[in-house]
Design a protein around this motif. Structure first.
Motif, PDB file in Angstrom:
ATOM      1  N   VAL A   1     -55.751 -51.957   6.931  1.00 11.84           N
ATOM      2  CA  VAL A   1     -55.234 -51.568   8.238  1.00 11.84           C
ATOM      3  C   VAL A   1     -53.940 -52.336   8.468  1.00 11.84           C
ATOM      4  O   VAL A   1     -53.846 -53.510   8.111  1.00 11.84           O
ATOM      5  N   PHE A   2     -52.972 -51.692   9.067  1.00 14.82           N
ATOM      6  CA  PHE A   2     -51.710 -52.343   9.370  1.00 14.82           C
ATOM      7  C   PHE A   2     -51.904 -53.346  10.523  1.00 14.82           C
ATOM      8  O   PHE A   2     -52.524 -53.032  11.528  1.00 14.82           O
ATOM      9  N   PHE A   3     -51.365 -54.560  10.353  1.00 17.82           N
ATOM     10  CA  PHE A   3     -51.522 -55.593  11.398  1.00 17.82           C
ATOM     11  C   PHE A   3     -50.180 -56.262  11.656  1.00 17.82           C
ATOM     12  O   PHE A   3     -49.564 -56.810  10.738  1.00 17.82           O
ATOM     13  N   LEU A   4     -49.760 -56.214  12.922  1.00 17.91           N
ATOM     14  CA  LEU A   4     -48.541 -56.919  13.321  1.00 17.91           C
ATOM     15  C   LEU A   4     -48.954 -58.157  14.119  1.00 17.91           C
ATOM     16  O   LEU A   4     -49.343 -58.056  15.272  1.00 17.91           O
ATOM     17  N   ALA A   5     -48.887 -59.335  13.453  1.00 20.15           N
ATOM     18  CA  ALA A   5     -49.263 -60.574  14.132  1.00 20.15           C
ATOM     19  C   ALA A   5     -48.147 -60.963  15.083  1.00 20.15           C
ATOM     20  O   ALA A   5     -46.983 -60.996  14.696  1.00 20.15           O
ATOM     21  N   ALA A   6     -48.507 -61.237  16.330  1.00 21.32           N
ATOM     22  CA  ALA A   6     -47.492 -61.524  17.335  1.00 21.32           C
ATOM     23  C   ALA A   6     -47.102 -62.997  17.325  1.00 21.32           C
ATOM     24  O   ALA A   6     -45.968 -63.348  17.040  1.00 21.32           O
ATOM     25  N   GLU A   7     -48.070 -63.869  17.579  1.00 25.02           N
ATOM     26  CA  GLU A   7     -47.764 -65.264  17.860  1.00 25.02           C
ATOM     27  C   GLU A   7     -48.178 -66.265  16.784  1.00 25.02           C
ATOM     28  O   GLU A   7     -47.519 -67.290  16.631  1.00 25.02           O
ATOM     29  N   PRO A   8     -49.269 -66.074  16.060  1.00 21.26           N
ATOM     30  CA  PRO A   8     -49.769 -67.180  15.231  1.00 21.26           C
ATOM     31  C   PRO A   8     -48.681 -67.717  14.314  1.00 21.26           C
ATOM     32  O   PRO A   8     -47.994 -66.961  13.642  1.00 21.26           O
ATOM     33  N   LEU A   9     -48.529 -69.037  14.302  1.00 18.67           N
ATOM     34  CA  LEU A   9     -47.350 -69.634  13.688  1.00 18.67           C
ATOM     35  C   LEU A   9     -47.571 -70.150  12.283  1.00 18.67           C
ATOM     36  O   LEU A   9     -46.629 -70.527  11.610  1.00 18.67           O
ATOM     37  N   THR A  10     -48.816 -70.214  11.843  1.00 24.25           N
ATOM     38  CA  THR A  10     -49.053 -70.836  10.542  1.00 24.25           C
ATOM     39  C   THR A  10     -48.279 -70.132   9.433  1.00 24.25           C
ATOM     40  O   THR A  10     -48.150 -68.904   9.422  1.00 24.25           O
ATOM     41  N   ASP A  11     -47.776 -70.926   8.493  1.00 22.81           N
ATOM     42  CA  ASP A  11     -47.020 -70.354   7.379  1.00 22.81           C
ATOM     43  C   ASP A  11     -47.922 -69.518   6.477  1.00 22.81           C
ATOM     44  O   ASP A  11     -47.457 -68.590   5.823  1.00 22.81           O
ATOM     45  N   ALA A  12     -49.193 -69.855   6.471  1.00 23.92           N
ATOM     46  CA  ALA A  12     -50.110 -69.185   5.562  1.00 23.92           C
ATOM     47  C   ALA A  12     -50.145 -67.676   5.792  1.00 23.92           C
ATOM     48  O   ALA A  12     -50.355 -66.898   4.863  1.00 23.92           O
ATOM     49  N   ILE A  13     -49.918 -67.251   7.008  1.00 24.26           N
ATOM     50  CA  ILE A  13     -50.142 -65.832   7.323  1.00 24.26           C
ATOM     51  C   ILE A  13     -49.143 -64.923   6.588  1.00 24.26           C
ATOM     52  O   ILE A  13     -49.461 -63.787   6.262  1.00 24.26           O
ATOM     53  N   THR A  14     -47.941 -65.443   6.316  1.00 22.37           N
ATOM     54  CA  THR A  14     -46.999 -64.640   5.530  1.00 22.37           C
ATOM     55  C   THR A  14     -46.863 -65.155   4.101  1.00 22.37           C
ATOM     56  O   THR A  14     -46.368 -64.437   3.242  1.00 22.37           O
ATOM     57  N   TRP A  15     -47.265 -66.395   3.855  1.00 21.37           N
ATOM     58  CA  TRP A  15     -47.067 -66.948   2.517  1.00 21.37           C
ATOM     59  C   TRP A  15     -48.386 -67.126   1.750  1.00 21.37           C
ATOM     60  O   TRP A  15     -48.831 -66.231   1.083  1.00 21.37           O
ATOM     61  N   ALA A  16     -48.976 -68.301   1.859  1.00 15.30           N
ATOM     62  CA  ALA A  16     -50.121 -68.600   0.983  1.00 15.30           C
ATOM     63  C   ALA A  16     -51.238 -67.556   1.085  1.00 15.30           C
ATOM     64  O   ALA A  16     -51.889 -67.220   0.106  1.00 15.30           O
ATOM     65  N   LYS A  17     -51.474 -67.076   2.301  1.00 14.33           N
ATOM     66  CA  LYS A  17     -52.525 -66.068   2.467  1.00 14.33           C
ATOM     67  C   LYS A  17     -51.933 -64.735   2.892  1.00 14.33           C
ATOM     68  O   LYS A  17     -52.615 -63.916   3.522  1.00 14.33           O
ATOM     69  N   GLY A  18     -50.677 -64.533   2.583  1.00  6.42           N
ATOM     70  CA  GLY A  18     -50.006 -63.292   2.976  1.00  6.42           C
ATOM     71  C   GLY A  18     -50.609 -62.085   2.272  1.00  6.42           C
ATOM     72  O   GLY A  18     -51.169 -62.208   1.192  1.00  6.42           O
ATOM     73  N   ASN A  19     -50.539 -60.936   2.915  1.00  4.59           N
ATOM     74  CA  ASN A  19     -50.994 -59.708   2.254  1.00  4.59           C
ATOM     75  C   ASN A  19     -50.116 -58.548   2.690  1.00  4.59           C
ATOM     76  O   ASN A  19     -49.368 -58.646   3.667  1.00  4.59           O
ATOM     77  N   ARG A  20     -50.219 -57.444   1.981  1.00  4.35           N
ATOM     78  CA  ARG A  20     -49.261 -56.362   2.220  1.00  4.35           C
ATOM     79  C   ARG A  20     -49.474 -55.669   3.561  1.00  4.35           C
ATOM     80  O   ARG A  20     -48.595 -54.970   4.047  1.00  4.35           O
ATOM     81  N   TYR A  21     -50.612 -55.858   4.194  1.00  2.00           N
ATOM     82  CA  TYR A  21     -50.882 -55.162   5.461  1.00  2.00           C
ATOM     83  C   TYR A  21     -50.426 -55.950   6.685  1.00  2.00           C
ATOM     84  O   TYR A  21     -50.428 -55.437   7.780  1.00  2.00           O
ATOM     85  N   THR A  22     -50.074 -57.220   6.491  1.00  2.00           N
ATOM     86  CA  THR A  22     -49.790 -58.073   7.634  1.00  2.00           C
ATOM     87  C   THR A  22     -48.301 -58.407   7.754  1.00  2.00           C
ATOM     88  O   THR A  22     -47.669 -58.813   6.769  1.00  2.00           O
ATOM     89  N   PHE A  23     -47.777 -58.223   8.963  1.00  2.00           N
ATOM     90  CA  PHE A  23     -46.416 -58.642   9.296  1.00  2.00           C
ATOM     91  C   PHE A  23     -46.501 -59.616  10.453  1.00  2.00           C
ATOM     92  O   PHE A  23     -47.475 -59.643  11.188  1.00  2.00           O
ATOM     93  N   ARG A  24     -45.457 -60.454  10.619  1.00  2.00           N
ATOM     94  CA  ARG A  24     -45.488 -61.420  11.727  1.00  2.00           C
ATOM     95  C   ARG A  24     -44.151 -61.429  12.465  1.00  2.00           C
ATOM     96  O   ARG A  24     -43.092 -61.439  11.851  1.00  2.00           O
ATOM     97  N   LEU A  25     -44.246 -61.458  13.787  1.00  2.00           N
ATOM     98  CA  LEU A  25     -43.061 -61.393  14.634  1.00  2.00           C
ATOM     99  C   LEU A  25     -42.416 -62.757  14.851  1.00  2.00           C
ATOM    100  O   LEU A  25     -41.233 -62.941  14.647  1.00  2.00           O
ATOM    101  N   ARG A  26     -43.202 -63.723  15.302  1.00  2.00           N
ATOM    102  CA  ARG A  26     -42.595 -64.982  15.764  1.00  2.00           C
ATOM    103  C   ARG A  26     -42.108 -65.844  14.613  1.00  2.00           C
ATOM    104  O   ARG A  26     -42.675 -65.815  13.528  1.00  2.00           O
TER     105      ARG A  26
END
Lengths: 346, 400, 234
Positions: free
Chosen positions: B119-144
């Protein structure tokens, strides 16, 4: 060395509020046998109302008067809650009581955000206790010194209240055997109400006294209630001295724990609680509960079997609910499945 | 009575279901999750922000003619509840995408869900680097801007300070740990001469500020990195002021310039902290003016950073949905990678390489003005200038 | 008439315990309620003062119907109750136990003070500050009676006061009850011990399986050895 002394004193200051709230919980439990989960909510309300009063009325009188009046107002609210809600559930199973008081907590959380807004509020500093005292090069806030003195004073007042007044004797008697107290002609209803009022007063006072050093916000209740339960369990349910000693113990563990294990200081407290429970299952100052002294014939059955009409209605409801997927869309299904969840969770 | 009541309710639900199916053809749904009950100080302005965005989008014709609907859920600050909410949004509400979240651990939980359920997920606020890097995945994007980006912005200023002895204080969970780690790394690269003399990890929301401040003072640092926010920050600042912790010490602080966290400090606001934040009162760009005017007109209140995040999350989501012209997750991903959208802070781009947006942040200093905390000397730092090289990012992100 | 009970029926949950109990107590009278273990003596007392919730019938105390009043209201009218299990507050001292029982003076009942009670039970006077939990069974029995008397009752329901006590203490108990009677307190005493009952009572009821099966003076009871043998274990 001065650092460790100051660290110790800082721990003592944190213990003061914790003790006030925990002793209130302990007293209420001792007499009414209600595990009052809403105790944290009264603590929080005390802080909010004190914030408003001290903000509105200036000067030393405005501040100290505001603190005391806030605690009194919340004690009055406590009386209303006791009469409207708790009186109906004294004979219910513990789980009902926990759910009812927990529900109250959730309502209060929403209520304070509605009334006071979502942001953290910054309370006034206490007149006369705004600064810090120099102690061999270490700063210790003068308000902390005030709190350190306050703890034992409140403990002393409570001790006198329970040992030297008729009310205190009745409360201690009711802690052991409520029915016998009634059989000696004492109206328990008002005894319970007054006990609840005193307990809530202590919680609200504990909250109000935090405004010069804490942020007033809507999650204060859950933050304190965990610590308070730990204190009461370590100290022994129903024991005021136990609450005092345990509050000091927990606060000092926090104060020194962060020096040695900054990342797991919070676990330390629970480890100590577990250790105490293994050695003394009733807490440091708690006594083993005697076999429950209940008068036969006074137990109320909280469950009632449904009448045939109600059974029919329940069956029909179940069938409709089960058939929902056949004729309704996703939205209805979600709402439908939310209803039982909502009933169960909030 | 009871039975009639129930039958009525059932009928209402059934009717609602029927109308719902009929309407579904003409609308697009976004499933939104945030910690509404736990963190109202952030989430209330955030909600106002996204509601404004929804209103603007539908007023100008919706998404390729379809009405945009946001279905919002509260996770209560618990990762498990957030996953349950995500599941409901996807399976019962048929949302086209998930968006939102505040706490880093919750962001990661929903990101994990998105990856598993495709499922496509646009993360708004969570700031951890892991969300786009170490635990990044193709379905997740991050705004902040991530912890790395904010740390890089702060480290740029902090490295110029003479201070050599540093101490840190951060909430003991994903966000605090990630922020401290990356700040330390960046600072140590720029300034090999500095020493880390103490670290404090108060539990999130449960700081025992007196002992913590005393312990920091005892370590006698020349500068302090703060990552606490919200009620923890208020207590930390108060105790720090009383005990003189901030006297002759520089403090570098994540997020403290955001109105959510700065405003409650009122007259206790410490001066001269180097912070990231959002000085809405001193931003003079046409994009921000337009947003500010619309926001104040609708709510008669000033925006917080949460308002920007909520607004931009939905604005970005709408742009993605419009470009993809489909709700197929793969098409949404393709549409988002490299997509540039307008924002109140200027144009931002969702990077193909790590799905991070280039939204930036303001860096400035705290000051006390008329008994209120403000950010002064604030400069907008573009997100794209504070990200590591593509080669490094490739190494950080797991291979698919 | 001090107390009149009519058609008293009581239940514990689904179990029907008392059946149409009727008994009367005159002013200044001592009435014995005799019966074996489990015959319903204690339940009768508990029902009278409202400690059993499921009860019906008419209970008239000093001319007032108290059937629908809560326990504390009935007791504070001057109807004292001394439970069989004694139910001393073990954490409280002797004086504090008495304090719990203390109630205002009543015009139609003898007035008891601490000193008067310490004269009645000299043992208690010697241990005023001892916690109730550290007293012998006999001392506790004295304390529970003294505690009820602190409420200045005009009638006392005394549940098996001789149970488990040494003969010497039982003698003291007889003396104390006779003094209470002399002071003007009406008493209903439940007993299995017929000998003890005879020493203090004017009249007796016999209860068996929740029903009253005999009522009369002690002399009448003496004249009916068949009833005595059928319903009482001696």
């Amino acid at each position: 060395m001065p650092f460790y002394i100051v660290q110790f004193l800082t721990g003592l200051a944190s213990a003061a509020s914790l003790f006030l709230v925990a002793s209130g919980l302990s007293i209420i439990f001792g007499v009414t046998r209600i595990v009052n989960f809403a105790h944290g909510a009264f603590y929080m309300l005390g802080a909010y109302v004190a914030f408003t009063l001290t903000d509105r009325f200036s000067g030393a009188l405005g501040f100290w008067g505001g603190i005391v009046v806030a605690a009194l107002i919340i004690a009055a609210v406590g009386v209303l809650v006791e009469m409207a809600l708790l009186r109906r559930i004294y004979h219910s199973p513990e789980l009902f009581q926990l759910l009812a008081t927990f529900g109250l907590t959730l309502m209060v959380e929403d209520l304070v955000v509605l009334i006071w807004g979502p942001s953290e509020l910054l309370g006034r500093r206490a007149p006369g206790f705004k600064g810090a005292v120099d102690f061999f090069g270490q700063n210790i806030p003068s308000y902390d010194l005030f709190l350190i003195a306050l703890g034992p004073i409140v403990l002393g007042i409570l001790w006198l209240l329970f040992q030297r007044t008729r009310w205190g004797v009745l409360v201690r008697a009711a802690t052991q055997d409520r029915d016998m107290v009634a059989a000696l002609g004492v109206n328990q209803k008002w005894l319970f109400t007054s006990v609840f009022a005193v307990g809530v007063f202590l919680a609200a006072l504990g909250g109000a006294l935090q405004i010069p050093r804490d942020a007033v916000h809507h999650a204060m209740d859950l933050r304190i209630i965990v610590d308070v339960f730990v204190v009461v369990v370590i100290g022994g349910l129903g024991s005021i001295i136990g609450a005092f000693v345990a509050a000091v113990l927990v606060s000092e563990l926090n104060a020194f724990g962060i020096l040695i294990f900054p990342k797991i200081s919070i676990i330390l407290v629970f480890l100590v609680m577990a250790a105490v429970l293994i050695v003394r299952p009733w807490g440091l100052f708690g006594k083993q509960e005697g076999p429950a002294r209940r008068t036969p014939g006074l137990t109320v059955n909280p469950w009632r079997t449904l009448t045939s009409g109600e059974q029919l209605a329940a069956t029909a409801a179940l069938i409709i609910a089960a058939a929902l997927p056949l004729f309704s869309g996703n939205y209805a299904l979600t709402i439908g499945s939310e209803i039982p969840r909502w009933r169960a969770c909030r | 009575m009871q039975r009639r009541h129930f039958l009525g309710a059932s009928l209402a639900i059934a009717l609602a279901g029927l109308t719902n199916t009929a309407m579904a053809q003409s609308e697009i749904k976004i499933g939104e999750i945030n910690s509404y009950s736990l963190l109202p100080a952030f989430t209330e302005p955030y909600r106002k922000g996204w509601q404004l965005a929804v209103e603007e989008i539908n007023a100008s014709g919706g998404i390729n003619g379809k009405k945009l609907v946001v279905v919002s859920k509260d996770d209560g600050g618990k990762p498990a509840d957030a996953q349950t909410a995500a599941n409901e949004l996807v399976s019962s509400e048929n949302v086209a995408m998930l968006a939102g979240t505040f706490l880093s651990n919750i962001g990661l939980a929903v990101s994990d869900f998105a990856n598993q359920k495709k499922v496509f997920f646009l993360a708004a606020e969570p700031l951890t680097d892991a969300i786009t890097w170490a635990k990044g995945n193709r379905y997740t994007f991050r705004l902040r801007p991530s912890n790395y980006m904010q740390a890089a912005m702060l480290a740029e200023a902090a490295a110029k300070l003479p201070a050599k002895r540093w101490a840190t204080i951060a909430p003991n969970y994903e966000y605090g740990q990630s922020a401290v780690a990356v700040f330390k790394k960046l600072m140590s690269e720029k300034r090999p001469d500095i020493q880390w003399v103490d670290e404090q990890w108060p539990p999130f929301g449960k700081i025992d500020a007196g002992p913590v401040v005393q312990a920091l003072a005892q370590a006698n640092p020349e500068a302090i990195l703060n990552v606490t926010f919200g009620a923890d920050l208020v207590k930390f600042v108060r105790e720090g002021n009383t005990r003189g912790l901030f006297k002759d010490r520089t403090v570098v602080s994540f997020l403290t310039g955001e109105p959510e966290y700065l405003d409650p400090l009122k007259e206790e606001t410490p001066e001269g902290w180097i912070v990231t934040g959002y000085p809405w009162y001193s931003i003079k760009t046409p994009e921000h003016d337009a947003f500010l005017k619309a926001y104040q007109a609708k709510y008669n209140d000033y925006p917080r950073l949460g308002s920007i995040v909520g607004y931009q999350t939905i604005k970005s989501a709408a742009a993605i949905l419009a470009k993809a012209n489909s709700t197929d997750p793969e098409k949404l991903i393709a549409a988002t990678e490299g997509l540039s959208v307008a924002s109140p802070f200027g144009e931002i781009t969702f990077r193909k390489i790590d799905h991070q947006s280039t939204l930036g942040a303001f860096v400035g200093k705290t000051a006390l003005k008329d008994g209120k905390g403000v950010m002064v000397d604030a400069v907008y730092k573009k997100g794209s200038d504070y990200l590591p090289s593509d080669a490094e990012v490739e190494k950080l992100r797991p291979k698919e | 008439m001090k107390l009149s009970v009519q058609d008293l029926n009581s239940h514990y949950g689904p179990a029907h315990i008392l059946f149409d109990i009727a008994l009367e107590v005159g002013d200044g009278e001592v009435v014995a309620l005799l019966g074996r273990n489990g015959a319903g003596k204690s339940t009768t007392f508990r029902s009278i003062i409202g400690l059993v919730e499921q009860r019906s019938g008419r209970i008239v105390f000093e001319g007032k119907d108290v059937s629908h009043q809560p326990t504390h209201a009935i007791v504070s009218r001057g109807l004292g109750y001394v439970p069989e299990e004694r139910r001393i507050f073990t954490e409280l001292t002797v004086e504090e136990n008495l304090e719990v029982g203390r109630q205002p003076r009543r015009p139609n009942a003898p007035h008891w003070t601490r000193e008067k009670l310490f004269a009645l039970f000299p043992n208690l006077g010697e241990m005023r500050n001892r916690p109730g939990g550290r007293m012998s069974g006999g001392e506790q029995q004295m304390l529970t009676i003294a505690r009820t008397l602190m409420g200045n009752p005009s009638l006392v329901l005394l549940d098996e006061p001789s149970e488990g006590l040494s003969p010497k203490i039982v003698e003291q108990m007889v003396d104390a009850i006779l003094i209470m009677k002399k002071e003007g307190v009406s008493i209903v005493v439940s007993e299995q011990n017929l000998h003890f009952a005879k020493l203090i009572s004017d009249r007796a009821y016999i209860i068996e399986r929740g029903r009253i099966c005999f009522g009369g003076t002690m002399a009448e009871l003496d004249a009916r050895p068949d009833i005595r043998d059928a319903h009482l274990s001696l």
